[in-house]
Scaffold this motif. Structure first.
Motif, PDB file in Angstrom:
ATOM      1  N   PHE A 193      -9.639  -2.544  -3.659  1.00  0.00           N
ATOM      2  CA  PHE A 193      -9.412  -1.794  -4.914  1.00  0.00           C
ATOM      3  C   PHE A 193      -8.590  -0.494  -4.786  1.00  0.00           C
ATOM      4  O   PHE A 193      -7.550  -0.122  -5.518  1.00  0.00           O
ATOM      5  CB  PHE A 193     -10.651  -1.041  -5.717  1.00  0.00           C
ATOM      6  CG  PHE A 193     -11.646  -2.354  -6.193  1.00  0.00           C
ATOM      7  CD1 PHE A 193     -11.282  -2.845  -7.298  1.00  0.00           C
ATOM      8  CD2 PHE A 193     -12.789  -2.636  -5.685  1.00  0.00           C
ATOM      9  CE1 PHE A 193     -11.933  -3.944  -7.956  1.00  0.00           C
ATOM     10  CE2 PHE A 193     -13.409  -3.786  -6.126  1.00  0.00           C
ATOM     11  CZ  PHE A 193     -12.831  -4.362  -7.356  1.00  0.00           C
ATOM     12  N   VAL A 194      -8.621   0.127  -3.812  1.00  0.00           N
ATOM     13  CA  VAL A 194      -7.493   1.173  -3.540  1.00  0.00           C
ATOM     14  C   VAL A 194      -6.073   0.867  -3.406  1.00  0.00           C
ATOM     15  O   VAL A 194      -5.293   1.339  -3.876  1.00  0.00           O
ATOM     16  CB  VAL A 194      -7.774   1.738  -2.132  1.00  0.00           C
ATOM     17  CG1 VAL A 194      -6.803   2.930  -1.545  1.00  0.00           C
ATOM     18  CG2 VAL A 194      -9.184   2.896  -2.352  1.00  0.00           C
ATOM     19  N   LEU A 195      -5.814  -0.530  -2.844  1.00  0.00           N
ATOM     20  CA  LEU A 195      -4.651  -1.023  -2.689  1.00  0.00           C
ATOM     21  C   LEU A 195      -4.149  -1.556  -4.234  1.00  0.00           C
ATOM     22  O   LEU A 195      -3.018  -1.297  -4.683  1.00  0.00           O
ATOM     23  CB  LEU A 195      -4.713  -2.403  -1.853  1.00  0.00           C
ATOM     24  CG  LEU A 195      -3.441  -3.190  -1.713  1.00  0.00           C
ATOM     25  CD1 LEU A 195      -2.372  -2.412  -0.973  1.00  0.00           C
ATOM     26  CD2 LEU A 195      -3.584  -4.456  -0.992  1.00  0.00           C
ATOM     27  N   MET A 196      -5.057  -1.815  -4.889  1.00  0.00           N
ATOM     28  CA  MET A 196      -4.965  -2.313  -6.439  1.00  0.00           C
ATOM     29  C   MET A 196      -4.487  -1.013  -7.076  1.00  0.00           C
ATOM     30  O   MET A 196      -3.578  -0.978  -7.908  1.00  0.00           O
ATOM     31  CB  MET A 196      -6.183  -2.915  -7.087  1.00  0.00           C
ATOM     32  CG  MET A 196      -6.352  -4.342  -6.741  1.00  0.00           C
ATOM     33  SD  MET A 196      -7.940  -4.991  -7.682  1.00  0.00           S
ATOM     34  CE  MET A 196      -7.563  -4.420  -9.343  1.00  0.00           C
ATOM     35  N   ALA A 197      -5.051   0.064  -6.720  1.00  0.00           N
ATOM     36  CA  ALA A 197      -4.749   1.092  -7.452  1.00  0.00           C
ATOM     37  C   ALA A 197      -3.400   1.752  -7.217  1.00  0.00           C
ATOM     38  O   ALA A 197      -2.486   2.315  -8.022  1.00  0.00           O
ATOM     39  CB  ALA A 197      -5.787   2.476  -7.197  1.00  0.00           C
ATOM     40  N   VAL A 198      -2.772   1.611  -5.773  1.00  0.00           N
ATOM     41  CA  VAL A 198      -1.479   2.118  -5.440  1.00  0.00           C
ATOM     42  C   VAL A 198      -0.709   1.318  -5.916  1.00  0.00           C
ATOM     43  O   VAL A 198       0.557   1.720  -6.497  1.00  0.00           O
ATOM     44  CB  VAL A 198      -1.553   2.256  -4.058  1.00  0.00           C
ATOM     45  CG1 VAL A 198      -0.136   2.650  -3.444  1.00  0.00           C
ATOM     46  CG2 VAL A 198      -2.697   3.332  -3.492  1.00  0.00           C
ATOM     47  N   ALA A 199      -0.764   0.021  -5.704  1.00  0.00           N
ATOM     48  CA  ALA A 199       0.413  -0.967  -6.331  1.00  0.00           C
ATOM     49  C   ALA A 199       0.235  -1.639  -7.426  1.00  0.00           C
ATOM     50  O   ALA A 199       0.965  -2.625  -7.833  1.00  0.00           O
ATOM     51  CB  ALA A 199       0.507  -1.899  -4.940  1.00  0.00           C
ATOM     52  N   GLY A 200      -0.988  -1.374  -8.141  1.00  0.00           N
ATOM     53  CA  GLY A 200      -1.181  -2.089  -9.343  1.00  0.00           C
ATOM     54  C   GLY A 200      -0.053  -2.015 -10.524  1.00  0.00           C
ATOM     55  O   GLY A 200       0.366  -3.153 -10.788  1.00  0.00           O
TER      56      GLY A 200
END
Length: 321
Positions: free
Chosen positions: A42-49
């Motif tokens: 989810f952190v990856l989604m937040a950064v690259a979303g």
């Protein structure tokens, strides 16, 4: 069966980890590993979303209320907006509110709780009174009142209000823990050597409260995320800023369930459930580290017991026949 001294020594060596490894034991648990893996996703989604989103979340199209397809993996809304893009873009707002509120509330609880427990006397009474006042302030009603007077309820504003109303409980817990540590031998030895009060707090008290502080931080993050999603779902937060609660708000407002558009609200609900589960698993791992009674038997201990050929028994001397 009697247990020899050599067997007891082997068990002690396996069951008692080295001091350097004991601090990070909770990071090796299955619950913690799974929790951090899901949270990292989810952190990856937040950064690259915003860059991964295939469409602008506000962009309307002619594909009205379409189920998942190759063009729209999570389907579309009643106005043709892409649900996947809304989920990806909205992840950042959820995590920003959660971690900002968690960090601010944790700092406040540490400052007030540890100071009150270690200093004692008048300082303890004043700081405890302040904690009790903030402990009874309801968070959600206060945010609703603030949102009604502020035109732009940004994520930082919501995070600040949540943090201000959620630090007191952690401060009470840390105060109780500090009271049990302030008279330990190593603290008395530090006082005898002439170390200052704040140096004792930083280098003697806080390292022994790390797991409790981490558990309080994770708990506050969970509360802040659920509060942010709840506020967006009931329309109190700014609905022009996308997050998972905003997706659910528009789905409920346009009666997605009555129209059978399950793809409009199920992905957001699953994301909320998975993120909450990941944080709960991390919290369980920290709890097991703090409370030895919650720890399960390690695989290494089982192997040693199988190798020496006996099961755990009382280490008391058996009565002679």
């Amino acid at each position: 069966m009697a247990v020899t001294a050599a067997e007891v020594a082997v068990l002690d060596a396996v069951e008692t980890p080295a001091p350097s490894k004991r601090k990070f034991r909770f990071l090796r648990g299955r619950k913690t590993v799974v929790g951090f893996a899901i949270l990292g996703f989810f952190v990856l989604m937040a950064v690259a979303g915003p860059w991964l989103a295939p469409y602008d979340p506000d962009q309307m199209s002619k594909a009205l209320l379409q189920p998942p397809s190759t063009d729209h993996w999570f389907g579309t809304t009643q106005t043709g907006q892409d649900v996947l893009s809304q989920i990806l873009v909205g992840t950042r707002g959820v995590l920003v509110v959660g971690f900002v509120a968690g960090a601010f509330a944790t700092v406040m609880s540490v400052l007030v709780g540890v100071s009150a427990g270690f200093l004692g006397g008048v300082a303890d009474e004043i700081l405890s009174a302040v904690s009790n006042i903030f402990l009874v302030i309801p968070g959600l009603p206060l945010i609703i009142i603030v949102a009604s007077f502020v035109e732009d309820t940004s994520n930082l504003l919501i995070a600040s209000v949540i943090a201000v109303t959620s630090w007191a409980w952690g401060a009470r817990v840390l105060r109780a823990q500090t009271l049990s540590l302030r008279r330990r031998d190593y603290v008395e030895a530090a006082r005898a050597t002439g170390e200052s009060t704040w140096r004792i707090i930083l280098f003697e008290i806080l390292p022994n409260l790390t797991a409790v502080i981490a558990s309080g931080f994770v708990g506050t993050v969970i509360f802040a995320i659920l509060s942010e999603i709840t506020l967006a779902f009931i329309g109190v937060a700014d609905i022009s800023n996308w997050n998972w609660g905003t997706v659910l708000f528009w789905a409920q407002s346009n009666q997605a369930l009555a129209q059978g558009a399950w793809w409009w609200f199920v992905p957001a609900g699953l994301c909320i459930a998975l993120l909450g589960m990941s944080l709960a698993l991390i919290n369980f791992g920290i709890d097991e580290f703090v409370n030895p009674r919650l720890r399960t038997e390690t695989g290494a201990s089982k192997k040693v017991r199988m190798r020496v050929g006996f099961t755990p028994v009382n280490r008391t001397k058996e009565p002679r026949s």
